[in-house]
Design an enzyme around this catalytic site. Structure first.
Site, PDB file in Angstrom:
ATOM      1  N   HIS C  55       0.865  -1.180   0.000  1.00 54.38           N
ATOM      2  CA  HIS C  55       0.000   0.000   0.000  1.00 54.38           C
ATOM      3  C   HIS C  55       0.895   1.222   0.000  1.00 54.38           C
ATOM      4  O   HIS C  55       1.953   1.213   0.640  1.00 54.38           O
ATOM      5  CB  HIS C  55      -0.833   0.094   1.285  1.00 54.38           C
ATOM      6  CG  HIS C  55      -1.676  -1.101   1.583  1.00 54.38           C
ATOM      7  ND1 HIS C  55      -1.203  -2.181   2.289  1.00 54.38           N
ATOM      8  CD2 HIS C  55      -2.970  -1.373   1.295  1.00 54.38           C
ATOM      9  CE1 HIS C  55      -2.175  -3.074   2.422  1.00 54.38           C
ATOM     10  NE2 HIS C  55      -3.253  -2.616   1.822  1.00 54.38           N
ATOM     11  N   ASP C  58       2.385   1.924   3.281  1.00 53.05           N
ATOM     12  CA  ASP C  58       3.383   0.995   3.819  1.00 53.05           C
ATOM     13  C   ASP C  58       4.788   1.565   3.590  1.00 53.05           C
ATOM     14  O   ASP C  58       5.723   1.261   4.335  1.00 53.05           O
ATOM     15  CB  ASP C  58       3.328  -0.370   3.118  1.00 53.05           C
ATOM     16  CG  ASP C  58       2.020  -1.094   3.348  1.00 53.05           C
ATOM     17  OD1 ASP C  58       1.331  -0.803   4.337  1.00 53.05           O
ATOM     18  OD2 ASP C  58       1.674  -1.955   2.507  1.00 53.05           O
ATOM     19  N   MET C  89       2.571  -6.066  -7.346  1.00 57.16           N
ATOM     20  CA  MET C  89       1.240  -5.502  -7.138  1.00 57.16           C
ATOM     21  C   MET C  89       1.348  -4.268  -6.258  1.00 57.16           C
ATOM     22  O   MET C  89       2.211  -4.202  -5.396  1.00 57.16           O
ATOM     23  CB  MET C  89       0.346  -6.557  -6.456  1.00 57.16           C
ATOM     24  CG  MET C  89      -1.063  -6.135  -6.165  1.00 57.16           C
ATOM     25  SD  MET C  89      -1.276  -5.464  -4.479  1.00 57.16           S
ATOM     26  CE  MET C  89      -1.484  -6.977  -3.526  1.00 57.16           C
ATOM     27  N   GLU C 182     -10.724  -7.078  -4.184  1.00 56.63           N
ATOM     28  CA  GLU C 182     -10.581  -8.083  -3.122  1.00 56.63           C
ATOM     29  C   GLU C 182     -11.821  -8.079  -2.241  1.00 56.63           C
ATOM     30  O   GLU C 182     -12.031  -7.166  -1.459  1.00 56.63           O
ATOM     31  CB  GLU C 182      -9.346  -7.744  -2.287  1.00 56.63           C
ATOM     32  CG  GLU C 182      -9.104  -8.712  -1.154  1.00 56.63           C
ATOM     33  CD  GLU C 182      -7.823  -8.402  -0.392  1.00 56.63           C
ATOM     34  OE1 GLU C 182      -6.891  -7.797  -0.972  1.00 56.63           O
ATOM     35  OE2 GLU C 182      -7.744  -8.747   0.790  1.00 56.63           O
ATOM     36  N   LYS C 184     -14.472  -9.165   0.792  1.00 54.92           N
ATOM     37  CA  LYS C 184     -14.403  -9.564   2.208  1.00 54.92           C
ATOM     38  C   LYS C 184     -15.783  -9.364   2.799  1.00 54.92           C
ATOM     39  O   LYS C 184     -16.424  -8.349   2.517  1.00 54.92           O
ATOM     40  CB  LYS C 184     -13.371  -8.704   2.960  1.00 54.92           C
ATOM     41  CG  LYS C 184     -13.055  -9.214   4.355  1.00 54.92           C
ATOM     42  CD  LYS C 184     -11.975  -8.383   5.048  1.00 54.92           C
ATOM     43  CE  LYS C 184     -11.641  -9.020   6.404  1.00 54.92           C
ATOM     44  NZ  LYS C 184     -10.702  -8.175   7.188  1.00 54.92           N
ATOM     45  N   GLU C 218      -9.061 -13.742  -1.249  1.00 53.67           N
ATOM     46  CA  GLU C 218      -8.200 -14.129  -0.128  1.00 53.67           C
ATOM     47  C   GLU C 218      -8.798 -15.326   0.592  1.00 53.67           C
ATOM     48  O   GLU C 218      -9.986 -15.332   0.914  1.00 53.67           O
ATOM     49  CB  GLU C 218      -8.049 -12.950   0.838  1.00 53.67           C
ATOM     50  CG  GLU C 218      -7.191 -13.308   2.037  1.00 53.67           C
ATOM     51  CD  GLU C 218      -6.796 -12.112   2.894  1.00 53.67           C
ATOM     52  OE1 GLU C 218      -6.498 -11.034   2.339  1.00 53.67           O
ATOM     53  OE2 GLU C 218      -6.793 -12.245   4.126  1.00 53.67           O
ATOM     54  N   HIS C 221     -10.809 -14.608   3.741  1.00 53.39           N
ATOM     55  CA  HIS C 221     -12.021 -13.794   3.562  1.00 53.39           C
ATOM     56  C   HIS C 221     -13.203 -14.657   3.152  1.00 53.39           C
ATOM     57  O   HIS C 221     -14.305 -14.491   3.672  1.00 53.39           O
ATOM     58  CB  HIS C 221     -11.776 -12.688   2.543  1.00 53.39           C
ATOM     59  CG  HIS C 221     -10.790 -11.654   3.005  1.00 53.39           C
ATOM     60  ND1 HIS C 221     -10.442 -10.565   2.253  1.00 53.39           N
ATOM     61  CD2 HIS C 221     -10.077 -11.540   4.159  1.00 53.39           C
ATOM     62  CE1 HIS C 221      -9.559  -9.828   2.917  1.00 53.39           C
ATOM     63  NE2 HIS C 221      -9.317 -10.407   4.066  1.00 53.39           N
ATOM     64  N   ASP C 246      -4.604 -13.910  -2.702  1.00 52.54           N
ATOM     65  CA  ASP C 246      -4.039 -13.694  -1.366  1.00 52.54           C
ATOM     66  C   ASP C 246      -4.124 -15.004  -0.592  1.00 52.54           C
ATOM     67  O   ASP C 246      -5.211 -15.438  -0.187  1.00 52.54           O
ATOM     68  CB  ASP C 246      -4.819 -12.612  -0.607  1.00 52.54           C
ATOM     69  CG  ASP C 246      -4.344 -11.211  -0.946  1.00 52.54           C
ATOM     70  OD1 ASP C 246      -3.397 -11.046  -1.743  1.00 52.54           O
ATOM     71  OD2 ASP C 246      -4.926 -10.252  -0.400  1.00 52.54           O
ATOM     72  N   ASP C 256     -10.774 -12.041  11.369  1.00 56.28           N
ATOM     73  CA  ASP C 256      -9.820 -12.254  10.276  1.00 56.28           C
ATOM     74  C   ASP C 256      -8.461 -12.638  10.860  1.00 56.28           C
ATOM     75  O   ASP C 256      -7.774 -11.799  11.437  1.00 56.28           O
ATOM     76  CB  ASP C 256      -9.721 -10.928   9.501  1.00 56.28           C
ATOM     77  CG  ASP C 256      -8.905 -11.043   8.245  1.00 56.28           C
ATOM     78  OD1 ASP C 256      -8.585 -12.160   7.810  1.00 56.28           O
ATOM     79  OD2 ASP C 256      -8.594  -9.969   7.673  1.00 56.28           O
ATOM     80  N   ASP C 258      -5.643 -14.235   9.344  1.00 52.79           N
ATOM     81  CA  ASP C 258      -4.444 -14.012   8.533  1.00 52.79           C
ATOM     82  C   ASP C 258      -3.278 -14.893   8.963  1.00 52.79           C
ATOM     83  O   ASP C 258      -2.135 -14.426   9.086  1.00 52.79           O
ATOM     84  CB  ASP C 258      -4.023 -12.538   8.600  1.00 52.79           C
ATOM     85  CG  ASP C 258      -4.853 -11.644   7.679  1.00 52.79           C
ATOM     86  OD1 ASP C 258      -5.461 -12.158   6.729  1.00 52.79           O
ATOM     87  OD2 ASP C 258      -4.880 -10.419   7.915  1.00 52.79           O
ATOM     88  N   ASP C 288      -0.784 -12.955   1.971  1.00 46.50           N
ATOM     89  CA  ASP C 288      -1.298 -11.826   2.749  1.00 46.50           C
ATOM     90  C   ASP C 288      -1.675 -12.390   4.118  1.00 46.50           C
ATOM     91  O   ASP C 288      -2.790 -12.832   4.343  1.00 46.50           O
ATOM     92  CB  ASP C 288      -2.525 -11.222   2.054  1.00 46.50           C
ATOM     93  CG  ASP C 288      -3.025 -10.002   2.817  1.00 46.50           C
ATOM     94  OD1 ASP C 288      -2.430  -9.652   3.852  1.00 46.50           O
ATOM     95  OD2 ASP C 288      -4.020  -9.404   2.377  1.00 46.50           O
TER      96      ASP C 288
END
Lengths: 386, 386, 386, 386
Positions: C55, C58, C89, C182, C184, C218, C221, C246, C256, C258, C288
């Site tokens: 992002h 980031d 990406m 994406e 979710k 993902e 998700h 993802d 979530d 992850d 991810d």
């Protein structure tokens, strides 16, 4: 129109961390400025609340030195005195600081367990000083993400050791404090050690001084496991263990939403109030919710007021439901009162029971008439009766 | 390659209703012909099973007269004798017949409760006759779809009354039988009375003769509530209450899938076997699954064999995991053994504890190394180590 | 033993925010120090990764001025050049800052929508400059907690408007960039606008330039909605829309998680890899995930390595499964290849079809032999075959 | 007090299988006698229903010969004529008979697919004859329990082939019939092919004659995936695809409960009615529920009446909510109308947008006032306003 304004007689209480939540979540930072605890007490008092509760670190920063601590406490006490608000519950933050990444009482690291225990003991003194009659333990970081990381038997041993130390300490000091364990199935840990009302009840039975320890169930936590909250607290009451309650809203199994009371599962909220009002629960009606991150400070106070208002609305509806003669008829038709009759008559032998002829076909064809009863409840809830 | 063939020494058991399930569900009728119980015993024996379990009506139709009943029982006994298969558990069908639409022991209708009790008593005599050491109670219809229909406190009173009668009866007759309650959160009822391992444990503590009563947890039932099954049975073992187990597979919160053991949550199955093998569980390894409706009778026997085979494969992997020196190192790095040390030293006072200096920053920065440990478990499971 | 070491040819990619996650959640603060993006690139490269994604924020703080921004970008480019790591990406942070409390493209506040659009446009220029071929849009704050707050039709209009602007911009500038949405279901919002693969596919069909827009599904998700991820991506591939992926791990409907790839639903991960490997997916294998908050920086790198290693282990198993002659037989017995035959023969009329005699009883009695096939897959996964 | 009695103008419809459900589930047999379809039509008409719907085998046994079939149809037509009840929808039973154990259109067995297609074609003729304008396809058995058993791409090909044949047939015959696909995530299959509204919408876009095909979403089916039903149908309406609807009640991710409308998620039901009433939905308000197994035939009719009554109560509340000036103010404060304004002004360039100065701090501090709006909705629902 009925007045649903709360008063201290309603015994509504709020955690400082509820209205004080700044909106930090996994995906974003704070959206609201810090809220002064004294301001929180004052505003909640104006809204009709009776009490507040807090974690040590809601009031006193983790790293505060002694004089800062003392200053914050005395300023807070003054806020309480000025408003007449009482402290209905205290609890310890054993989850926010990185030292508690694997929990407190069941942290694999013994040094952290010791630190956690000392932290609670110190705050028990403060709870006694502030007259908090209930001390809550939410073990949100007591758990694991994977099966090898935690020896469950050892963890329960340590949790029991910790609880036994706390009850012993309270007895020794003569504090008038009872403990309430707050179960939760998951989040922030993958799986939390005492995931439901039932698991916590069973654990409590194993303690040295189990009469000092009961439950603080939270609506959303049970609903995250798809469980019926009203049934859960009815079971806790049956065991004599509903010492405290956390009221809020949730939409079933997903992240912990902490919506205002009434939002989420509204029909569940009706039955929750029905159980609380109909079974002699006399503890605080304590809201543990988070004003959504979309809201500014006006939204914070609005949601706090709405929690209390929704409780009072539901309370009025529950009372009307239970007073409605058609409901009494429907309960009888559903044979609800018959469940309170012992299955065996006094003095009856099992041989008598077994010899008794039974008209199976007749019994099998009788409907229970539950849906009519439920529709009456629905119509009270919707305000289309009475 | 390792031999995973089961033998009676493995103590694998199957419910007659598992391989005998004909595929009736809410949306469709039977897809398989009826399975003769003696045929089931014979085939399961050939596959390596040690025992069978059954509901009364798996063997004896609900409406059978005495002589039919006696004939079926003696034919079944002969089947057992011919094969050496034992009856490891018996249970009562208090859910299939329309008379039980509102349950058995907690049916609002007292006449039905009495009928249910008599039905169980009669089958306890049969269980004793057949040498079944465990009697399971799954209260699948003990529950409600709506809040008004069931007075939870009265229901728990009646359930307790029923259990007290049963334990009294067993004591009186001198039967060597213990009871195991099987929790389930929902389905077929909207919410079932004892929804999880925890709720059942707490209920058992309230019984007159609680040492005779333990648990029969089922993998899928806990996972339907999103709970960690291995953690759940570890807690049951800690309470001394894992009397029996129902092994199968499930994909989280949804309808009760009853997949063969291993299917569904495979990582969970690994930790389940780890708990069973590592904590002295000596009861039957009992499969309560349903061969999917897509299968014919060959698929039925294939899935039965696969349940046992998957257990044995996981057993071998769990043993290798626990014997792996690198795992021992990883456990130490994760401080797992340290959780077995008491938090307080012998003789240490709380004052000592509170006076102890703590290097918070140092403790807070220490990682727990749980992921490395879990990756080692993963690689044992996947068969890419050792 | 097989070598599962990753190389750039495997096309493994990581988000900078994955290894860079500091552990902030709703209940606690950061447990790990900030991670320098260049350090992340270097370490990931050493572990065998091929690419990174990020992002804007980031890399570049939300409030950075131009020269800070330029400095950070050029330092980052040097890190890429030094290691050979590519940017596979890019994406925009439209969720972290309080300005996005109600989302970006579908924020009720038009001024915020405009700001969001400008933020994406600017980052598209950067994506083009860095050669990122895919631009992901995760609308995590596009949603609502309550029914009145969001006009869904208007929200979809605005989302479409935004997407049409983006595709137009990319066409106009001649950027070689495609978009991947994406989905979710919830968290952080109560309900998110495009909750599943299906909803996003349907939305994409409504766009002006839908060929430029695909999906970035993902694992976790979809599993938060109880959906089968492998089936979901197979469906996305069927629609020609699996532009990116993802990979991570999750335990069904809850927050979530992850987890690292492989953790959570391992059987699901096997079928996920099977779909990716068997259907010509050529995009990045992008992880991810979040290294759990229990871990220090060593645990971070360990989990990153484990994500790739688990993929390669599963890849080897999937290939062995598909190459196994017994599996081919089992597929035939399950009539899997028969599903690829058209139901109607070429030139056949419906009248012919309807006139055809059918032996219903014979067809109804045929089992599908799915369980045997699934057990073969299980045994490949467990490493007890071949 | 308001009159909530339904009339045919309300366009309420019931499946024959709803009031006709005899209570068979996985754990028990029928509790109610068979219900004559003509009796169902008559009683539903008396209660105020406008229409009925049915599967072929609700009316005509699977194995009926021609003359039995004709007799049943003509008797049924007479029942319709006598009451004025219309057939608002027809559908095919492709799930009850063992031949459909692996589904109909996507059964791996081509012979079964052909049989399924012929069965639907025949019933389309009947639907045309009876004037049913909508033909529903619920693919409850189109799915799998395991990853190898179903080639998803092939299954979608076959499903598409089947749909293309059906739309072609309807065009050719000149029938005035549209199709509505009913998604469901799971049960009775482990995972169903088109699990949500979104997946079905995307599939429809792939069809040859997609304008003839829309959706029949069911409240409980979406809620079994934890999805927001009102948002889902709003999205279906946005795509122009809400051809039909199945109204009922559910408690989140668990087995398919099919409760009467209003039971389960009551707040969700309010927003569902709000979407239906506020977006020009003109199709049937069709109830697809199951009178719980606890009920006798009186309970059946009571629940049917309650479905309609609850809809009308909610309809009145939704209208009052939308007409309330304070709600209009709250919507404005929440900037809900602002979401209908394009983000870019007419003629505005992206360069203009990007050059625009933004007061980020001011925008970031603005609350959305969503909770006040939601509390107003809550109070309308509870009947404590106006």
């Amino acid at each position: 129109m009925t007045d649903y304004s709360p008063t201290p007689a309603d015994r509504f209480a709020f955690g400082l961390w509820t209205v004080g939540w700044r909106g930090v979540d996994v995906f974003g930072g704070a959206v609201r400025p810090p809220l002064d605890p004294v301001e929180a007490v004052t505003r909640l008092s104006e809204l009709g609340a009776w009490a507040v509760s807090f974690h040590d670190n809601d009031l006193i920063p983790f790293d505060a030195d002694e004089s800062t601590r003392d200053g914050l406490i005395s300023r807070f006490r003054k806020g309480l005195d000025d408003t007449g608000v009482v402290v209905s519950m205290m609890t310890t933050d054993l989850f926010g600081h990185p030292i508690f990444r694997d929990g407190g009482f069941t942290n694999n690291d013994r040094a952290v367990r010791r630190f956690a225990l000392a932290k609670v003991l110190r705050n028990l003194d403060l709870a006694a000083e502030l007259g908090a009659p209930i001390y809550v333990l939410w073990g949100g970081r007591e758990g694991a993400e994977s099966g090898g990381a935690k020896n469950v038997a050892a963890a329960l041993d340590r949790y029991r050791e910790g609880m036994n130390i706390l009850t012993g300490y309270v007895r020794e000091r003569g504090y008038d404090i009872k403990f309430a364990i707050e179960p939760k199935p998951n989040e922030p840990r993958g799986d939390i050690l005492l995931p439901t009302i039932g698991h916590a009840l069973a654990f409590i039975d194993s303690l040295d001084d189990s009469e000092l320890v009961g439950l603080n169930p939270e609506v959303g936590h049970e609903e995250m496991a798809g469980l019926n909250f009203a049934q859960g607290i009815a079971q806790a009451l049956w065991h004599g263990k509903l010492f405290h309650i956390d009221l809020n809203g949730q939409h079933g199994p997903r992240f912990d939403q902490d919506l205002r009371f009434g939002a989420g599962n509204l029909r569940g909220a009706f039955w929750t109030v029905d159980v609380l009002e109909g079974n002699g629960y006399a503890g605080p009606k304590h809201f543990d919710y988070k004003p959504p991150r979309t809201e500014d400070i006006d939204g914070v106070w609005g949601t706090a007021a709405a929690c209390m208002r929704n409780y009072k609305i539901l309370q009025a509806k529950v009372r009307a439901f239970r007073a409605d003669p058609e409901v009494a008829e429907a309960l009888a038709a559903a044979r609800v009162p018959e469940l309170s009759e012992p299955t065996l008559a006094a003095g009856e032998s099992l041989a008598d029971l077994r010899a008794e002829p039974v008209d199976v076909a007749a019994l099998a064809s009788r409907g229970m008439a539950f849906e009519h009863l439920d529709q009456l409840a629905m119509e009270h809830l919707l305000g289309v009766r009475g």
